[in-house]
Scaffold this motif. Structure first.
Motif, PDB file in Angstrom:
ATOM      1  N   LEU A 235      92.319 147.618 -31.971  1.00  0.00           N
ATOM      2  CA  LEU A 235      91.092 148.301 -32.372  1.00  0.00           C
ATOM      3  C   LEU A 235      91.229 148.979 -33.732  1.00  0.00           C
TER       4      LEU A 235
ATOM      5  N   GLU B  27      88.348 153.919 -33.566  1.00  0.00           N
ATOM      6  CA  GLU B  27      88.020 153.759 -32.153  1.00  0.00           C
ATOM      7  C   GLU B  27      89.146 154.200 -31.220  1.00  0.00           C
TER       8      GLU B  27
ATOM      9  N   TYR C 229      88.313 157.057 -28.862  1.00  0.00           N
ATOM     10  CA  TYR C 229      87.088 156.892 -28.094  1.00  0.00           C
ATOM     11  C   TYR C 229      87.231 155.824 -27.011  1.00  0.00           C
ATOM     12  N   GLU C 230      88.223 154.947 -27.170  1.00  0.00           N
ATOM     13  CA  GLU C 230      88.425 153.856 -26.220  1.00  0.00           C
ATOM     14  C   GLU C 230      88.734 154.408 -24.825  1.00  0.00           C
TER      15      GLU C 230
END
Length: 499
Positions: free
Chosen positions: A44, A48, A51-52
């Protein structure tokens, strides 16, 4: 005839061979945590990472550790690219297992280097005693259980910590020591527990002269260096406005006062007393909150209501931690030297472990490892160290609950305790002050009682009760270990202020 003693390098080679044999051993959910982090950082974009949430094991370490995982992921491609897929939850091919196990061993080179530097720069104790202390850390049952079986990367981070502590021994190394510790904070925020000792020591020895005059150039160099390091770690995320999201991941206060398995601290004793009062309170006319009767012992994260005793808030934990950290920091500020600094670091670790919010049992290494560096200063230091070495390592036993690992954790830990406590006893010089004869008797009694407790918790409980009352051995182990840790803390507080 000249006596021959093993070197750190010799012990590292033997330990590595043993750790390789443990590759197929039990692995906890932390193995999947780090596999997932490898996948997140490799698959990613940077923005991100925090936030993943495909997996419940979201990234919750500071950015430098995330960068560390990204570096490892570049090599992981060669072992098994499938481990780097975010949606490949629970993936554990033998290539993945061997790769992750090997990276823990390889990154421990930082620990080996730091310990060798500690021995070479030793001034307080003899080289032989310093080498014994260094080898005891390298072969620590705590690191073996947590890193090489349970699975984490504590060895490399404790290597960075020891490197920082050793650099602080010389005035010329104070600046680098502070910057190395700042980098460590950007790897794992649990080391914030030790930060007050660093702040006071660097302020007193680097930013102030011996006559309390401010050294403006030194302040600028230290301040700008720390800002630069934190900028490298958090700067890219700050540009995207993601700092609040990162802080939410790093400091999840909603997890509750106690971890699912109680860390052996003051709150374990508090929780145990609450369990006892459930049966005693009705006879004393005290109210019992029935909805909280099972809340502490069923091991749910975030569920910390007490049935009889008042509930504890994060503010109470913070206030108690700060209070008991401030006491040794006053002495450190007035009489700054390296031994006092290591003592203050140890006591800051004690305070945070004993009174902190949602403390993990693995955090006991924050106390054991720095204390090991000065345990051989004299007999009084060793007297305070003994109950910590026993209770701290025994408290980690419940992390390994499978039958195959039972003899490993018991035999290895007992062998380590006998070998090093006997070696320490031979090497520790006498103190100029009276020894703790009463405290030594407490230690002997404590160790004696711990033997049947370990047997009950590890074997007899299952024979007697089967799968019933599963939390009972955990509660006994944690609560009894807490007595040893608290006793050691009180003993070392006395030593620290009377040395």
């Amino acid at each position: 005839m000249t006596e021959i003693y093993p070197t750190i390098a010799h012990c590292a080679i033997v330990a590595t061979a043993f750790k390789i044999l443990l590759f197929p051993a039990y692995k906890s959910t932390d193995f999947e945590v780090h596999r997932n982090w490898l996948a997140i950082t490799n698959s990613l974009p940077l923005w991100e990472w925090y936030y993943e949430k495909t997996s419940e094991w979201t990234l919750d370490y500071p950015p430098f550790f995330a960068y560390f995982e990204w570096v490892l992921s570049q090599v992981a491609k060669l072992a098994d690219p499938a481990m780097l897929r975010v949606y490949n939850l629970g993936y554990d091919s033998w290539q993945t297992i061997y790769f992750q196990r090997f990276t823990v061993i390889a990154t421990e080179l930082v620990l080996i280097y730091a310990l060798q530097l500690f021995v070479e720069s030793s001034q307080t104790v003899t080289k032989r005693a310093a080498q014994a202390a260094a080898i005891s850390v390298l072969l620590s049952p705590g690191l073996l259980i947590i890193d090489h079986i349970h699975f984490q990367y504590n060895g490399v981070m404790y290597g960075v910590l020891i490197l920082s502590l050793v650099l602080a021994r010389q005035k010329s190394g104070l600046l680098v020591s502070g910057l190395v510790f700042a980098a460590l904070l950007c790897m794992k925020h649990i080391y914030l527990y030790l930060a007050p000792a660093y702040f006071v020591y660097l302020l007193r020895t680097y930013c102030f002269s011996s006559k309390f005059r401010i050294q403006f150039l030194n302040c600028f160099k230290l301040g700008s260096g720390i800002i630069g390091i934190f900028g490298l770690a958090f700067g890219p995320f700050a540009l995207k406005g993601q700092i609040p999201q990162i802080l939410t991941r790093l400091f999840p206060f909603s997890r509750g006062l106690c971890h699912a398995y109680w860390a052996p601290n003051v709150w374990a004793m508090y929780s145990f007393i609450d369990r006892v009062l459930i049966f005693v309170a009705p006879r004393m006319g005290l109210p019992v909150k029935m909805e909280a009767v099972n809340s502490v012992t069923r091991g749910l994260v975030g569920d910390t209501s007490f049935a009889v005793l008042p509930d504890v808030t994060p503010r109470v934990c913070f206030a108690l931690t700060l209070l008991f950290q401030a006491i040794p920091l006053v002495r450190l500020f007035l009489r700054p030297n390296w031994d006092a600094f290591i003592g203050a670091v140890t006591l800051c670790g004690y305070s945070s472990f004993l009174f902190g919010w949602h403390v993990h049992e693995k955090a006991i290494l924050l106390v054991i490892i720095p204390f090991s560096l000065i345990a051989l200063k004299d007999r009084r230091h060793l007297s305070a160290f003994r109950p910590l070495a026993v209770s701290g390592h025994v408290s980690l036993f419940p992390l390994l609950f499978t039958p195959a690992e039972f003899p490993i954790k018991i035999v290895y830990t007992v062998f380590w305790l006998i070998l090093f406590l006997m070696a320490f006893d031979r090497m520790a010089p006498p103190s100029t002050r009276p020894r703790f004869f009463l405290f030594d008797r407490f230690t002997i009694l404590y160790i004696t009682i711990s033997i049947p407790l370990i047997l009950y918790s590890s074997l007899l409980h299952q024979i007697i009760f089967g799968k019933s009352y599963e939390f009972l051995p955990l509660m006994f182990t944690s609560s009894y270990s807490a007595i040893g840790v608290v006793g050691s803390w009180i003993g070392f507080m006395v030593v620290y202020f009377t040395s």
